[in-house]
Design a protein around this motif. Structure first.
Motif, PDB file in Angstrom:
ATOM      1  N   ARG A  33      44.967  70.044   9.400  1.00  0.00           N
ATOM      2  CA  ARG A  33      43.942  70.112  10.437  1.00  0.00           C
ATOM      3  C   ARG A  33      43.139  71.393  10.285  1.00  0.00           C
ATOM      4  O   ARG A  33      43.651  72.414   9.835  1.00  0.00           O
ATOM      5  N   THR A  34      41.868  71.327  10.702  1.00  0.00           N
ATOM      6  CA  THR A  34      41.053  72.530  10.839  1.00  0.00           C
ATOM      7  C   THR A  34      41.076  72.917  12.310  1.00  0.00           C
ATOM      8  O   THR A  34      40.783  72.092  13.187  1.00  0.00           O
ATOM      9  N   VAL A  35      41.417  74.165  12.579  1.00  0.00           N
ATOM     10  CA  VAL A  35      41.660  74.579  13.966  1.00  0.00           C
ATOM     11  C   VAL A  35      40.878  75.853  14.279  1.00  0.00           C
ATOM     12  O   VAL A  35      41.047  76.880  13.610  1.00  0.00           O
ATOM     13  N   PHE A  36      40.039  75.766  15.290  1.00  0.00           N
ATOM     14  CA  PHE A  36      39.303  76.916  15.805  1.00  0.00           C
ATOM     15  C   PHE A  36      39.793  77.254  17.207  1.00  0.00           C
ATOM     16  O   PHE A  36      40.068  76.356  18.020  1.00  0.00           O
ATOM     17  N   SER A  37      39.857  78.529  17.498  1.00  0.00           N
ATOM     18  CA  SER A  37      40.017  78.999  18.865  1.00  0.00           C
ATOM     19  C   SER A  37      38.669  79.522  19.336  1.00  0.00           C
ATOM     20  O   SER A  37      38.071  80.382  18.679  1.00  0.00           O
ATOM     21  N   ALA A  38      38.189  79.002  20.458  1.00  0.00           N
ATOM     22  CA  ALA A  38      37.022  79.608  21.091  1.00  0.00           C
ATOM     23  C   ALA A  38      37.501  80.879  21.783  1.00  0.00           C
ATOM     24  O   ALA A  38      38.437  80.842  22.583  1.00  0.00           O
ATOM     25  N   ALA A  39      36.910  82.015  21.444  1.00  0.00           N
ATOM     26  CA  ALA A  39      37.445  83.313  21.849  1.00  0.00           C
ATOM     27  C   ALA A  39      36.642  83.944  22.987  1.00  0.00           C
ATOM     28  O   ALA A  39      35.424  83.799  23.070  1.00  0.00           O
ATOM     29  N   HIS A  40      37.361  84.676  23.845  1.00  0.00           N
ATOM     30  CA  HIS A  40      36.732  85.363  24.969  1.00  0.00           C
ATOM     31  C   HIS A  40      36.185  86.727  24.531  1.00  0.00           C
ATOM     32  O   HIS A  40      36.518  87.223  23.457  1.00  0.00           O
ATOM     33  N   VAL A  41      35.357  87.316  25.362  1.00  0.00           N
ATOM     34  CA  VAL A  41      34.883  88.678  25.125  1.00  0.00           C
ATOM     35  C   VAL A  41      35.595  89.629  26.078  1.00  0.00           C
ATOM     36  O   VAL A  41      35.978  89.246  27.182  1.00  0.00           O
ATOM     37  N   VAL A  42      35.760  90.866  25.622  1.00  0.00           N
ATOM     38  CA  VAL A  42      36.387  91.900  26.443  1.00  0.00           C
ATOM     39  C   VAL A  42      35.291  92.789  27.017  1.00  0.00           C
ATOM     40  O   VAL A  42      34.483  93.353  26.270  1.00  0.00           O
ATOM     41  N   ALA A  43      35.240  92.884  28.336  1.00  0.00           N
ATOM     42  CA  ALA A  43      34.231  93.707  28.986  1.00  0.00           C
ATOM     43  C   ALA A  43      34.550  95.191  28.827  1.00  0.00           C
ATOM     44  O   ALA A  43      35.703  95.578  28.623  1.00  0.00           O
ATOM     45  N   LEU A 287      53.110  70.374  12.025  1.00  0.00           N
ATOM     46  CA  LEU A 287      52.394  69.124  11.782  1.00  0.00           C
ATOM     47  C   LEU A 287      52.021  68.983  10.309  1.00  0.00           C
ATOM     48  O   LEU A 287      52.021  67.863   9.763  1.00  0.00           O
ATOM     49  N   ASP A 288      51.713  70.097   9.663  1.00  0.00           N
ATOM     50  CA  ASP A 288      51.377  70.068   8.236  1.00  0.00           C
ATOM     51  C   ASP A 288      52.502  69.466   7.392  1.00  0.00           C
ATOM     52  O   ASP A 288      52.254  68.914   6.309  1.00  0.00           O
ATOM     53  N   THR A 289      53.737  69.576   7.858  1.00  0.00           N
ATOM     54  CA  THR A 289      54.876  69.026   7.121  1.00  0.00           C
ATOM     55  C   THR A 289      55.052  67.536   7.376  1.00  0.00           C
ATOM     56  O   THR A 289      55.944  66.909   6.800  1.00  0.00           O
ATOM     57  N   GLY A 290      54.233  66.973   8.275  1.00  0.00           N
ATOM     58  CA  GLY A 290      54.370  65.570   8.635  1.00  0.00           C
ATOM     59  C   GLY A 290      55.265  65.332   9.828  1.00  0.00           C
ATOM     60  O   GLY A 290      55.503  64.183  10.218  1.00  0.00           O
ATOM     61  N   ASP A 291      55.757  66.402  10.439  1.00  0.00           N
ATOM     62  CA  ASP A 291      56.673  66.291  11.574  1.00  0.00           C
ATOM     63  C   ASP A 291      55.876  66.223  12.873  1.00  0.00           C
ATOM     64  O   ASP A 291      55.684  67.230  13.569  1.00  0.00           O
ATOM     65  N   VAL A 292      55.407  65.022  13.223  1.00  0.00           N
ATOM     66  CA  VAL A 292      54.610  64.846  14.435  1.00  0.00           C
ATOM     67  C   VAL A 292      55.448  65.121  15.678  1.00  0.00           C
ATOM     68  O   VAL A 292      54.979  65.756  16.637  1.00  0.00           O
ATOM     69  N   ALA A 293      56.693  64.680  15.680  1.00  0.00           N
ATOM     70  CA  ALA A 293      57.558  64.898  16.840  1.00  0.00           C
ATOM     71  C   ALA A 293      57.784  66.387  17.070  1.00  0.00           C
ATOM     72  O   ALA A 293      57.757  66.868  18.212  1.00  0.00           O
ATOM     73  N   GLY A 294      57.983  67.152  15.993  1.00  0.00           N
ATOM     74  CA  GLY A 294      58.169  68.588  16.125  1.00  0.00           C
ATOM     75  C   GLY A 294      56.918  69.280  16.638  1.00  0.00           C
ATOM     76  O   GLY A 294      56.986  70.221  17.439  1.00  0.00           O
ATOM     77  N   PHE A 295      55.760  68.806  16.168  1.00  0.00           N
ATOM     78  CA  PHE A 295      54.481  69.323  16.652  1.00  0.00           C
ATOM     79  C   PHE A 295      54.347  69.095  18.156  1.00  0.00           C
ATOM     80  O   PHE A 295      54.016  70.025  18.906  1.00  0.00           O
ATOM     81  N   ARG A 296      54.635  67.876  18.596  1.00  0.00           N
ATOM     82  CA  ARG A 296      54.524  67.551  20.016  1.00  0.00           C
ATOM     83  C   ARG A 296      55.552  68.328  20.840  1.00  0.00           C
ATOM     84  O   ARG A 296      55.269  68.732  21.977  1.00  0.00           O
ATOM     85  N   GLU A 297      56.724  68.529  20.274  1.00  0.00           N
ATOM     86  CA  GLU A 297      57.765  69.274  20.993  1.00  0.00           C
ATOM     87  C   GLU A 297      57.315  70.704  21.286  1.00  0.00           C
ATOM     88  O   GLU A 297      57.639  71.267  22.337  1.00  0.00           O
ATOM     89  N   LEU A 298      56.562  71.288  20.360  1.00  0.00           N
ATOM     90  CA  LEU A 298      56.048  72.637  20.573  1.00  0.00           C
ATOM     91  C   LEU A 298      54.833  72.662  21.499  1.00  0.00           C
ATOM     92  O   LEU A 298      54.714  73.549  22.359  1.00  0.00           O
ATOM     93  N   LEU A 299      53.915  71.714  21.317  1.00  0.00           N
ATOM     94  CA  LEU A 299      52.622  71.814  22.000  1.00  0.00           C
ATOM     95  C   LEU A 299      52.583  71.111  23.350  1.00  0.00           C
ATOM     96  O   LEU A 299      51.865  71.565  24.256  1.00  0.00           O
ATOM     97  N   ASP A 300      53.336  70.028  23.521  1.00  0.00           N
ATOM     98  CA  ASP A 300      53.292  69.307  24.798  1.00  0.00           C
ATOM     99  C   ASP A 300      53.610  70.196  26.004  1.00  0.00           C
ATOM    100  O   ASP A 300      52.961  70.071  27.047  1.00  0.00           O
ATOM    101  N   PRO A 301      54.602  71.103  25.913  1.00  0.00           N
ATOM    102  CA  PRO A 301      54.906  71.927  27.091  1.00  0.00           C
ATOM    103  C   PRO A 301      53.796  72.883  27.495  1.00  0.00           C
ATOM    104  O   PRO A 301      53.825  73.431  28.605  1.00  0.00           O
ATOM    105  N   THR A 302      52.792  73.086  26.622  1.00  0.00           N
ATOM    106  CA  THR A 302      51.697  73.990  26.959  1.00  0.00           C
ATOM    107  C   THR A 302      50.629  73.330  27.825  1.00  0.00           C
ATOM    108  O   THR A 302      49.773  74.021  28.377  1.00  0.00           O
ATOM    109  N   VAL A 303      50.675  72.011  27.933  1.00  0.00           N
ATOM    110  CA  VAL A 303      49.605  71.292  28.633  1.00  0.00           C
ATOM    111  C   VAL A 303      49.571  71.655  30.112  1.00  0.00           C
ATOM    112  O   VAL A 303      48.492  71.749  30.716  1.00  0.00           O
ATOM    113  N   GLU A 304      50.731  71.877  30.724  1.00  0.00           N
ATOM    114  CA  GLU A 304      50.738  72.226  32.152  1.00  0.00           C
ATOM    115  C   GLU A 304      49.968  73.521  32.389  1.00  0.00           C
ATOM    116  O   GLU A 304      49.199  73.634  33.353  1.00  0.00           O
ATOM    117  N   LEU A 305      50.163  74.510  31.516  1.00  0.00           N
ATOM    118  CA  LEU A 305      49.407  75.754  31.644  1.00  0.00           C
ATOM    119  C   LEU A 305      47.917  75.495  31.444  1.00  0.00           C
ATOM    120  O   LEU A 305      47.079  75.994  32.214  1.00  0.00           O
TER     121      LEU A 305
END
Length: 383
Positions: A33-43, A287-305
């Motif tokens: 995957r190609t992944v970008f983070s949209a970044a904030h500015v520091v005042a 996810l790069d290794t093909g482990d979709v379940a492992g990817f979801r196990e890491l990322l799914d808990p972040t959705v509540e935040l």
């Protein structure tokens, strides 16, 4: 040690902070995957400004945060909504941000794409909208960054129908030196963009959006969809011309959209990957290794935040993003351009702290706890 946090309905609850952060394992560049983070500015916290003054930016801290994202393999989506374009950061500040960040990216080998809009004007004719876009496109291209054609408040106000969007975007794509990313930002992020692509009917708007892409597939590297509607994003993704990428901007449903299905997947360009950077990078490498379940196990808990930070009014999510950057030690203060640190409540901050701490997002949990206690004391909450 425990800390007492305010409840939205009044009263205090006891929370026990996590003792250790999430363990980050450095790895190779992403392959799936190609992944970008949209970044904030520091005042700049010492600038003598008002909410309607030009933005005063702490450039050292702002660029240091981008180096943090690049160090984890993430691309930086610069001068986007997350950087408070149109909500504290004007075009003059955004232009300086683009120049500085693009030069920094070149020096460290980081990937960068920058927002191209029309925010040097508040309103105007279609010709004036085109000219504003052209000015910004020229600056981004001359900086060596990839261009992201953002939705324009001025175009939304000036356009009389779909044909005006087809004409303006067609003109810009024909003159773009390199393929760009088209960004569809929904009105939940910016109410002034209601009816973008010439219709409040999202099916009709989608048809116009896809018509622009179909007419210039060689000039569209990808699209970023920020509608918080997973089903619609999947539908758009499946209708794209061969070779045009879909970058999810859905901060509610990103794990399932990035994981994809048997007919495709979305890449990512997300504001939530500002606070989630190291954890998100770890998940993508799994996810790069093909482990979709492992990817979801890491990322799914972040959705509540993420859903908490992006709750309505969604456009104020930047406040939570900067708040977490302060707690994580990426900046020395919780001040925002335009005074936007006041846009969320103390119970909102308390819940954001609790969820982020539970995920292990703070490299120094004790520092985060100390700063949270200082904020609580400022609001009159005694421990």
């Amino acid at each position: 040690m425990t800390i007492r946090l305010p409840e939205p309905t009044g009263g205090l609850r006891t929370y026990e902070p996590r003792p250790e952060p999430f363990a980050v394992t450095p790895g190779a560049p992403f392959t799936s995957r190609t992944v970008f983070s949209a970044a904030h500015v520091v005042a700049d916290p010492f600038a003598d400004t008002t909410p309607d003054s030009p933005a005063a930016v702490d450039w050292d801290a702002t660029l240091a945060f981008r180096r943090h994202l690049w160090s984890h393999g993430l691309g930086v989506a610069e001068a986007m909504d997350t950087a408070q374009r149109g909500m504290g950061l004007d075009w003059t500040g955004a232009a300086e941000l683009i120049r500085r960040s693009a030069a920094e990216a070149k020096s460290v080998g980081g990937r960068i794409a920058c927002g191209v809009g029309t925010d040097q004007i508040t309103a105007g004719s279609l010709a004036e909208v085109r000219a504003a876009y052209e000015e910004q496109l020229a600056l981004v291209e001359s900086s060596g960054a990839q261009a992201i054609l953002m939705a324009s408040r001025a175009l939304a106000a000036a356009a009389s129908g779909p044909e005006d969007y087809l004409e303006v975007y067609g003109h810009l794509l024909r003159q773009a030196a390199e393929p760009v990313v088209l960004h569809w930002l929904g009105p939940m992020f910016d109410p002034a963009l209601e009816g973008y692509w010439g219709s409040r009917d999202l099916d009709a708007a989608t048809d116009t959006f896809l018509e622009v892409i179909a007419a210039h597939p060689d000039k569209v590297e990808g699209i970023k969809v920020s509608l918080l509607d997973a089903r619609r994003e999947v539908d758009i993704r499946r209708r794209l011309p061969q070779g045009v990428r879909c970058y999810t901007g859905d901060d509610f449903n990103y794990p399932e959209l990035i994981a994809g299905d048997d007919r495709g997947f979305s890449h990512a360009l997300l504001g939530i990957f500002d606070p989630l950077g190291p954890l998100a990078a770890q998940a993508v490498r799994v996810l790069d290794t093909g482990d979709v379940a492992g990817f979801r196990e890491l990322l799914d808990p972040t959705v509540e935040l993420s859903r908490h930070l992006f709750q309505a009014p969604t456009r104020f999510y930047k406040t939570g993003v900067v708040f977490l950057a302060w707690l994580a030690g990426h900046q020395s203060h919780f001040t925002m351009v335009g005074g936007l640190q006041s846009a969320r409540s103390l119970p909102h901050f308390a819940r954001a702290y609790e969820l982020a701490d539970g995920l292990g997002l703070f490299p120094d949990p004790k520092l985060a706890e100390e700063r949270m206690r200082n904020l609580l004391a400022l609001y009159g909450v005694t421990q």
